[in-house]
Design a protein around this motif. Structure first.
Motif, PDB file in Angstrom:
ATOM      1  N   TYR A 169       5.764   0.917   2.031  1.00  0.00           N
ATOM      2  CA  TYR A 169       5.088  -0.074   2.849  1.00  0.00           C
ATOM      3  C   TYR A 169       4.558  -1.191   1.962  1.00  0.00           C
ATOM      4  O   TYR A 169       4.040  -0.932   0.877  1.00  0.00           O
ATOM      5  N   VAL A 170       4.668  -2.411   2.438  1.00  0.00           N
ATOM      6  CA  VAL A 170       4.097  -3.559   1.753  1.00  0.00           C
ATOM      7  C   VAL A 170       3.141  -4.238   2.726  1.00  0.00           C
ATOM      8  O   VAL A 170       3.505  -4.527   3.876  1.00  0.00           O
ATOM      9  N   VAL A 171       1.922  -4.466   2.275  1.00  0.00           N
ATOM     10  CA  VAL A 171       0.917  -5.140   3.084  1.00  0.00           C
ATOM     11  C   VAL A 171       1.047  -6.631   2.825  1.00  0.00           C
ATOM     12  O   VAL A 171       0.922  -7.089   1.688  1.00  0.00           O
ATOM     13  N   SER A 172       1.347  -7.388   3.888  1.00  0.00           N
ATOM     14  CA  SER A 172       1.554  -8.825   3.717  1.00  0.00           C
ATOM     15  C   SER A 172       1.334  -9.558   5.031  1.00  0.00           C
ATOM     16  O   SER A 172       1.768  -9.112   6.082  1.00  0.00           O
ATOM     17  N   ARG A 173       0.669 -10.702   4.929  1.00  0.00           N
ATOM     18  CA  ARG A 173       0.548 -11.597   6.084  1.00  0.00           C
ATOM     19  C   ARG A 173       1.580 -12.721   5.989  1.00  0.00           C
ATOM     20  O   ARG A 173       1.856 -13.397   6.950  1.00  0.00           O
ATOM     21  N   PRO A 210       6.353  -9.474  -8.213  1.00  0.00           N
ATOM     22  CA  PRO A 210       7.124  -9.565  -9.461  1.00  0.00           C
ATOM     23  C   PRO A 210       8.491  -8.877  -9.371  1.00  0.00           C
ATOM     24  O   PRO A 210       9.490  -9.413  -9.830  1.00  0.00           O
ATOM     25  N   GLY A 211       8.542  -7.705  -8.775  1.00  0.00           N
ATOM     26  CA  GLY A 211       9.810  -7.006  -8.616  1.00  0.00           C
ATOM     27  C   GLY A 211      10.737  -7.749  -7.671  1.00  0.00           C
ATOM     28  O   GLY A 211      11.945  -7.844  -7.908  1.00  0.00           O
ATOM     29  N   LEU A 212      10.167  -8.292  -6.605  1.00  0.00           N
ATOM     30  CA  LEU A 212      10.951  -9.046  -5.633  1.00  0.00           C
ATOM     31  C   LEU A 212      11.593 -10.258  -6.298  1.00  0.00           C
ATOM     32  O   LEU A 212      12.783 -10.531  -6.089  1.00  0.00           O
ATOM     33  N   LYS A 213      10.839 -10.954  -7.132  1.00  0.00           N
ATOM     34  CA  LYS A 213      11.381 -12.120  -7.852  1.00  0.00           C
ATOM     35  C   LYS A 213      12.517 -11.727  -8.788  1.00  0.00           C
ATOM     36  O   LYS A 213      13.412 -12.521  -9.057  1.00  0.00           O
ATOM     37  N   GLY A 253      -3.756  -4.259  -5.915  1.00  0.00           N
ATOM     38  CA  GLY A 253      -4.851  -4.774  -6.699  1.00  0.00           C
ATOM     39  C   GLY A 253      -6.203  -4.472  -6.096  1.00  0.00           C
ATOM     40  O   GLY A 253      -6.355  -3.674  -5.165  1.00  0.00           O
ATOM     41  N   ALA A 254      -7.189  -5.134  -6.636  1.00  0.00           N
ATOM     42  CA  ALA A 254      -8.579  -4.902  -6.267  1.00  0.00           C
ATOM     43  C   ALA A 254      -8.872  -5.284  -4.818  1.00  0.00           C
ATOM     44  O   ALA A 254      -9.704  -4.656  -4.163  1.00  0.00           O
ATOM     45  N   GLY A 307       0.398  -3.741  -2.239  1.00  0.00           N
ATOM     46  CA  GLY A 307      -0.018  -5.084  -1.872  1.00  0.00           C
ATOM     47  C   GLY A 307       1.081  -6.101  -2.143  1.00  0.00           C
ATOM     48  O   GLY A 307       1.960  -5.885  -2.980  1.00  0.00           O
ATOM     49  N   ARG A 308       1.037  -7.192  -1.442  1.00  0.00           N
ATOM     50  CA  ARG A 308       2.059  -8.239  -1.575  1.00  0.00           C
ATOM     51  C   ARG A 308       2.120  -8.775  -3.004  1.00  0.00           C
ATOM     52  O   ARG A 308       3.198  -9.001  -3.552  1.00  0.00           O
ATOM     53  N   ASN A 309       0.977  -8.974  -3.636  1.00  0.00           N
ATOM     54  CA  ASN A 309       0.964  -9.482  -5.010  1.00  0.00           C
ATOM     55  C   ASN A 309       1.555  -8.478  -6.000  1.00  0.00           C
ATOM     56  O   ASN A 309       2.146  -8.868  -7.003  1.00  0.00           O
TER      57      ASN A 309
END
Length: 126
Positions: free
Chosen positions: A25-29, A8-11, A66-67, A2-4
């Motif tokens: 894969y990263v799920v993100s809009r 943290p790693g991206l930052k 996450g959830a 998930g994007r969230n």
């Protein structure tokens, strides 16, 4: 992922958190382009994308999110791997926001790690 979970790693400058895996894969809009050539974005029909991935030959899919992500994919999850730590915190994030509903599971494995952590594996009974 998930994007969230990816954020943290991206930052911290880690654009490919699972570089040892053949596909990520990263799920993100909100992301329109991937920050790393090893990371593919999913922004459309998540369930359809996961079903297509599951139909391919190869290794299984590891969901790291996450959830909310787990709730969207609850009917596609075949196994739960639950890590338990020897700490009582009192609150925490739910495993899924899919709402209450009994989902029968079968215990398939238990490992105890050196620090008292337990890793339990459960197959979804269908």
């Amino acid at each position: 992922m998930g994007r969230n979970s990816y954020e943290p790693g991206l930052k911290a400058g880690m654009t490919s958190p699972c570089g040892h895996l053949p596909e990520q894969y990263v799920v993100s809009r909100s992301l329109t382009t991937s920050p790393d050539p090893q990371v593919q974005l999913i922004s459309g029909d998540l369930v359809a994308e996961v079903r297509e991935l599951k139909a391919r030959d190869g290794l299984g899919i590891w969901l790291c999110g996450g959830a909310d992500l787990a709730a969207q994919l609850i009917d596609e999850i075949d196994e739960f791997i639950v890590k338990t730590y020897p700490v009582f915190a009192g609150t925490g994030m739910p495993m899924s926001r899919a709402g209450f509903g009994a989902r029968p599971l079968e215990l398939t494995g238990v490992r105890t790690l050196g620090g008292g952590q337990i890793v339990s594996s459960y197959a979804v009974k269908r």
